[in-house]
Design a protein around this motif. Structure first.
Motif, PDB file in Angstrom:
ATOM      1  N   ARG A 122       0.841  -1.204   0.000  1.00  0.00           N
ATOM      2  CA  ARG A 122       0.000   0.000   0.000  1.00  0.00           C
ATOM      3  C   ARG A 122       0.875   1.253   0.000  1.00  0.00           C
ATOM      4  O   ARG A 122       0.492   2.312   0.512  1.00  0.00           O
ATOM      5  N   ASP A 123       2.065   1.137  -0.596  1.00  0.00           N
ATOM      6  CA  ASP A 123       3.027   2.234  -0.605  1.00  0.00           C
ATOM      7  C   ASP A 123       2.638   3.273  -1.656  1.00  0.00           C
ATOM      8  O   ASP A 123       3.144   3.289  -2.783  1.00  0.00           O
ATOM      9  N   LEU A 124       1.714   4.128  -1.290  1.00  0.00           N
ATOM     10  CA  LEU A 124       1.243   5.198  -2.175  1.00  0.00           C
ATOM     11  C   LEU A 124       0.853   6.384  -1.314  1.00  0.00           C
ATOM     12  O   LEU A 124      -0.006   6.279  -0.445  1.00  0.00           O
ATOM     13  N   ASN A 125       1.519   7.512  -1.526  1.00  0.00           N
ATOM     14  CA  ASN A 125       1.154   8.742  -0.829  1.00  0.00           C
ATOM     15  C   ASN A 125       1.562   9.928  -1.684  1.00  0.00           C
ATOM     16  O   ASN A 125       2.160   9.753  -2.754  1.00  0.00           O
ATOM     17  N   VAL A 126       1.265  11.123  -1.216  1.00  0.00           N
ATOM     18  CA  VAL A 126       1.413  12.307  -2.063  1.00  0.00           C
ATOM     19  C   VAL A 126       2.836  12.851  -2.136  1.00  0.00           C
ATOM     20  O   VAL A 126       3.087  13.787  -2.886  1.00  0.00           O
ATOM     21  N   ILE A 127       3.776  12.266  -1.384  1.00  0.00           N
ATOM     22  CA  ILE A 127       5.094  12.901  -1.315  1.00  0.00           C
ATOM     23  C   ILE A 127       6.275  11.954  -1.485  1.00  0.00           C
ATOM     24  O   ILE A 127       7.285  12.327  -2.083  1.00  0.00           O
ATOM     25  N   VAL A 153      -4.697  -5.151   1.217  1.00  0.00           N
ATOM     26  CA  VAL A 153      -3.752  -4.204   1.835  1.00  0.00           C
ATOM     27  C   VAL A 153      -3.654  -3.011   0.893  1.00  0.00           C
ATOM     28  O   VAL A 153      -2.855  -3.000  -0.056  1.00  0.00           O
ATOM     29  N   VAL A 154      -4.471  -2.008   1.126  1.00  0.00           N
ATOM     30  CA  VAL A 154      -4.614  -0.916   0.172  1.00  0.00           C
ATOM     31  C   VAL A 154      -4.525   0.438   0.880  1.00  0.00           C
ATOM     32  O   VAL A 154      -4.818   0.551   2.064  1.00  0.00           O
ATOM     33  N   PRO A 155      -4.115   1.467   0.147  1.00  0.00           N
ATOM     34  CA  PRO A 155      -4.058   2.814   0.740  1.00  0.00           C
ATOM     35  C   PRO A 155      -5.443   3.433   0.841  1.00  0.00           C
ATOM     36  O   PRO A 155      -6.448   2.843   0.428  1.00  0.00           O
ATOM     37  N   ALA A 156      -5.485   4.648   1.385  1.00  0.00           N
ATOM     38  CA  ALA A 156      -6.750   5.371   1.535  1.00  0.00           C
ATOM     39  C   ALA A 156      -7.126   6.051   0.224  1.00  0.00           C
ATOM     40  O   ALA A 156      -6.267   6.460  -0.563  1.00  0.00           O
ATOM     41  N   LEU A 162      -4.991   4.055 -11.024  1.00  0.00           N
ATOM     42  CA  LEU A 162      -5.350   4.619  -9.720  1.00  0.00           C
ATOM     43  C   LEU A 162      -6.819   5.031  -9.689  1.00  0.00           C
ATOM     44  O   LEU A 162      -7.546   4.732  -8.729  1.00  0.00           O
ATOM     45  N   ARG A 163      -7.272   5.717 -10.722  1.00  0.00           N
ATOM     46  CA  ARG A 163      -8.656   6.203 -10.733  1.00  0.00           C
ATOM     47  C   ARG A 163      -9.649   5.063 -10.927  1.00  0.00           C
ATOM     48  O   ARG A 163     -10.807   5.159 -10.514  1.00  0.00           O
ATOM     49  N   GLY A 164      -9.190   3.985 -11.537  1.00  0.00           N
ATOM     50  CA  GLY A 164     -10.073   2.865 -11.798  1.00  0.00           C
ATOM     51  C   GLY A 164      -9.969   1.788 -10.745  1.00  0.00           C
ATOM     52  O   GLY A 164     -10.682   1.807  -9.734  1.00  0.00           O
ATOM     53  N   GLU A 165      -9.012   0.878 -10.907  1.00  0.00           N
ATOM     54  CA  GLU A 165      -8.915  -0.298 -10.034  1.00  0.00           C
ATOM     55  C   GLU A 165      -8.654   0.052  -8.572  1.00  0.00           C
ATOM     56  O   GLU A 165      -9.340  -0.418  -7.673  1.00  0.00           O
ATOM     57  N   LEU A 166      -7.630   0.879  -8.336  1.00  0.00           N
ATOM     58  CA  LEU A 166      -7.221   1.085  -6.940  1.00  0.00           C
ATOM     59  C   LEU A 166      -8.220   1.933  -6.168  1.00  0.00           C
ATOM     60  O   LEU A 166      -8.501   1.661  -4.994  1.00  0.00           O
ATOM     61  N   LEU A 167      -8.752   2.963  -6.793  1.00  0.00           N
ATOM     62  CA  LEU A 167      -9.697   3.820  -6.088  1.00  0.00           C
ATOM     63  C   LEU A 167     -10.925   3.031  -5.642  1.00  0.00           C
ATOM     64  O   LEU A 167     -11.448   3.236  -4.540  1.00  0.00           O
ATOM     65  N   ALA A 168     -11.362   2.104  -6.477  1.00  0.00           N
ATOM     66  CA  ALA A 168     -12.538   1.300  -6.126  1.00  0.00           C
ATOM     67  C   ALA A 168     -12.259   0.393  -4.934  1.00  0.00           C
ATOM     68  O   ALA A 168     -13.159   0.106  -4.134  1.00  0.00           O
ATOM     69  N   ALA A 169     -11.020  -0.060  -4.799  1.00  0.00           N
ATOM     70  CA  ALA A 169     -10.663  -0.990  -3.722  1.00  0.00           C
ATOM     71  C   ALA A 169     -10.145  -0.286  -2.479  1.00  0.00           C
ATOM     72  O   ALA A 169     -10.114  -0.875  -1.386  1.00  0.00           O
ATOM     73  N   ALA A 170      -9.724   0.974  -2.614  1.00  0.00           N
ATOM     74  CA  ALA A 170      -9.089   1.695  -1.506  1.00  0.00           C
ATOM     75  C   ALA A 170     -10.060   1.909  -0.353  1.00  0.00           C
ATOM     76  O   ALA A 170     -11.282   1.889  -0.521  1.00  0.00           O
ATOM     77  N   VAL A 171      -9.493   2.118   0.837  1.00  0.00           N
ATOM     78  CA  VAL A 171     -10.311   2.299   2.034  1.00  0.00           C
ATOM     79  C   VAL A 171     -10.650   3.771   2.216  1.00  0.00           C
ATOM     80  O   VAL A 171      -9.920   4.659   1.769  1.00  0.00           O
TER      81      VAL A 171
END
Length: 567
Positions: A103-108, A159-162, A224-233
């Motif tokens: 889940r290593d995804l963040n804005v910085i 195990v997903v990011p927000a 990100l906008r498709g698969e991950l966003l749908a699964a993200a918490v």
């Protein structure tokens, strides 16, 4: 700990050899480290960003840790290396066991940024340099694909990011890939530093591969906008167990988050009281808001345009190096050069990059100016120059690179935590106040503004991720659990920044747990260590010697630092 017993140039020990092999392994697994270190070869490549790459890292870390456990330290330098590298590797294995890399995804500071950020460090002086850039551009799509496969495995395992981080990073991807984004600008008018023109073949390759990189980032955006966003918490909080690991990772030390949260609240109140006292010096009876209004309106404190900002930063930095090097610190000639730069991105960050291991690339202070921001005020940023430069990051990290005779490559260039580095930089800001460099009330208010922000984010970060009750602020009453809107309100009430800066900062805290508090908590530990050494040494305590011994250690975790300085 004293290094008096260590010769000026020491023989390589078995522990040094393990540490050097570990650096070589990192470079082999991820050639971005080669660029960071200034090593030749493979600087046009990326490592394996897929789950297979993580498995290879874990195997290498496991075998290196076993080898370290079986190898005895032969002197005090060895003991610090062994202590720190063992702790770091063990923490990496814990991180892997919790699958947090998925889940290593963040804005910085996630691969979404790192795969692009490396270009900021790549030289552009020769045609060969540009050929390396062309190669890395050509290899970037595969690295993006590998990263997507890692995040996709996270979706499979839950195990997903927000969602907040996913949406924000998707926007960053779109900007990078846009017609006026980073990749388009990089190859718009490429030329070696000599001014010569690049060959037609290389120009074609640069533009073709830049277009492929833009497409790769558009592909990441779509994923990100498709698969991950749908699964993200939805929940931004990571919870107490994961937070404890993140905190240790960024501090290299274990702290009590509940006690630290209470201390953070006290620090915010203390900083606010100091600011109110300074405001009265700027105008009798002035509130902090009124003092800031006066400072922002003062023409003598204004800078118009990024280039004016860069020139001012450079002049202030050069003065600090010259004066402190003559009075309070031993600053070697090789680290007296610090370049102040405007970053090619627009994310709002201010950061430092250390010199390459051979000093061919000097230390650099970078300012990523947000789009549309054209006016800057010196009263806010004087302390930032000291934080990023001297006696802050540049003195600390540059000194580590300089100490080749004593420190192996790992200790010089790779070891350490943000708690150690950023804690020192905040400590350095307060030190400059002690030394009289912030006697101007405006500059001192700027330092306190930054320190109050760092204290506020201790409260926000721990409060959100541990699900604590909101303590209230001027604009929102106490009660209920921390959430994004309360974090934004609390930050707005405690700092004086544009809304765009504040939103980026809050997004950062929520997506990078434990990192933001490491600054102020690290400062606290540095100050506690100095006080403890002063208590132990009594009348013989010498603060200059304390600084020299601490910086001579190179990068270490804060628990290692404590053991070394108080041994």
């Amino acid at each position: 700990m004293s290094h008096d017993d260590v010769p000026a140039t020491r023989q390589t020990t078995p522990v040094d050899a393990i540490a050097e092999r570990w650096v070589d392994t990192l470079v082999e697994l991820d050639p971005l480290w080669a660029t960071w270190l200034g090593r030749t070869g493979r600087t046009g490549e990326y490592g394996d960003t897929s789950p297979a790459g993580q498995a290879a890292y874990v195997a290498a870390a496991t075998s290196t840790l076993e080898e370290l456990h079986a190898t005895a330290a032969v002197d005090s330098v060895d003991q610090v290396t062994k202590d720190d590298l063992e702790s770091s590797l063990a923490l990496d294995l814990e991180y892997d066991a919790q699958q947090l890399h998925l889940r290593d995804l963040n804005v910085i500071a996630s691969p979404a940024q790192g795969l692009r950020d490396v270009f900021d460090l790549m030289p552009t002086e020769t045609e060969d340099d540009w050929a390396d850039i062309a190669s890395r551009l050509g290899n970037l799509p595969a690295a993006i694909d590998g990263y997507i496969s890692t995040l996709r495995l996270g979706i499979e395992r839950g195990v997903v990011p927000a969602k907040r981080q996913v949406s924000a990073v998707a926007e960053q991807c779109a900007r990078n890939a846009g017609p006026e984004g980073f990749f388009a600008e990089l190859v718009a008018d490429p030329a070696p530093g000599s001014g010569d023109e690049l060959s037609a073949d290389l120009l074609t390759r640069l533009r073709t591969n830049s277009a492929a990189s833009r497409e790769a980032y558009l592909g990441l955006e779509a994923f990100l906008r498709g698969e991950l966003l749908a699964a993200a918490v939805v929940d931004d909080a990571v919870g107490r167990e994961a937070y404890a690991l993140h905190s240790r990772r960024f501090l290299g030390a274990t702290v009590d988050p509940d006690e630290t949260y209470a201390w953070g609240l006290d620090e915010v109140a203390r900083m606010a009281a100091e600011q109110e006292a300074i405001a009265g010096q700027i105008e009798e009876g002035a509130t902090v808001a009124r003092a800031i209004e006066l400072l922002d309106a003062d023409p003598a404190r204004q800078l118009d345009g990024p280039e004016a900002l860069r020139r001012w930063m450079q002049a202030l930095s050069d003065r600090a190096v010259a004066e402190l090097g003559a009075t309070h610190f031993d600053i070697p000639e090789s680290i007296r050069t610090l370049e102040c730069m405007i970053a090619p991105t627009h994310d709002g960050g201010i950061y430092y990059t250390a010199p390459s291991d051979d000093f061919a690339r000097p230390g650099r202070m970078w300012w990523s100016v947000p789009l549309g921001v054209t006016r800057f005020t010196t009263w806010r940023e004087t302390t930032t120059v000291y934080h990023e430069g001297v006696p802050g990051h540049h003195l600390q990290l540059g000194q580590a690179v300089y100490n080749r005779a004593t420190l192996n490559t790992y200790r010089r260039s790779l070891a350490g935590t943000s708690g150690h580095a950023e804690g020192w930089a905040l400590y350095a800001e307060r030190l400059m106040d002690e030394l009289g460099y912030l006697e101007d009330p405006g500059d001192r208010l700027g330092m306190l503004d930054g320190q109050r922000m760092r204290a506020a984010r201790v409260v926000i970060d721990i409060g959100v991720h541990l699900g604590k009750e909101f303590p209230g602020c001027a604009s929102v009453p106490a009660g209920g659990l921390w959430d994004y809107e309360k974090a934004f309100a609390y930050m707005t009430d405690n700092v004086n920044m544009d809304e765009s800066f504040i939103r980026f900062e809050v997004d950062r805290y929520l997506g990078w747990p434990g990192q933001a508090p490491s600054y102020k908590v690290g400062q606290r530990i540095w100050e506690d260590l100095r006080a403890e050494r002063a208590r132990r040494d009594g009348e013989s305590f010498d603060v200059r010697r304390f600084h020299s011994e601490a910086l001579a250690l190179g990068g270490v975790g804060l628990d290692t630092l404590r053991r070394a300085l108080l041994a």
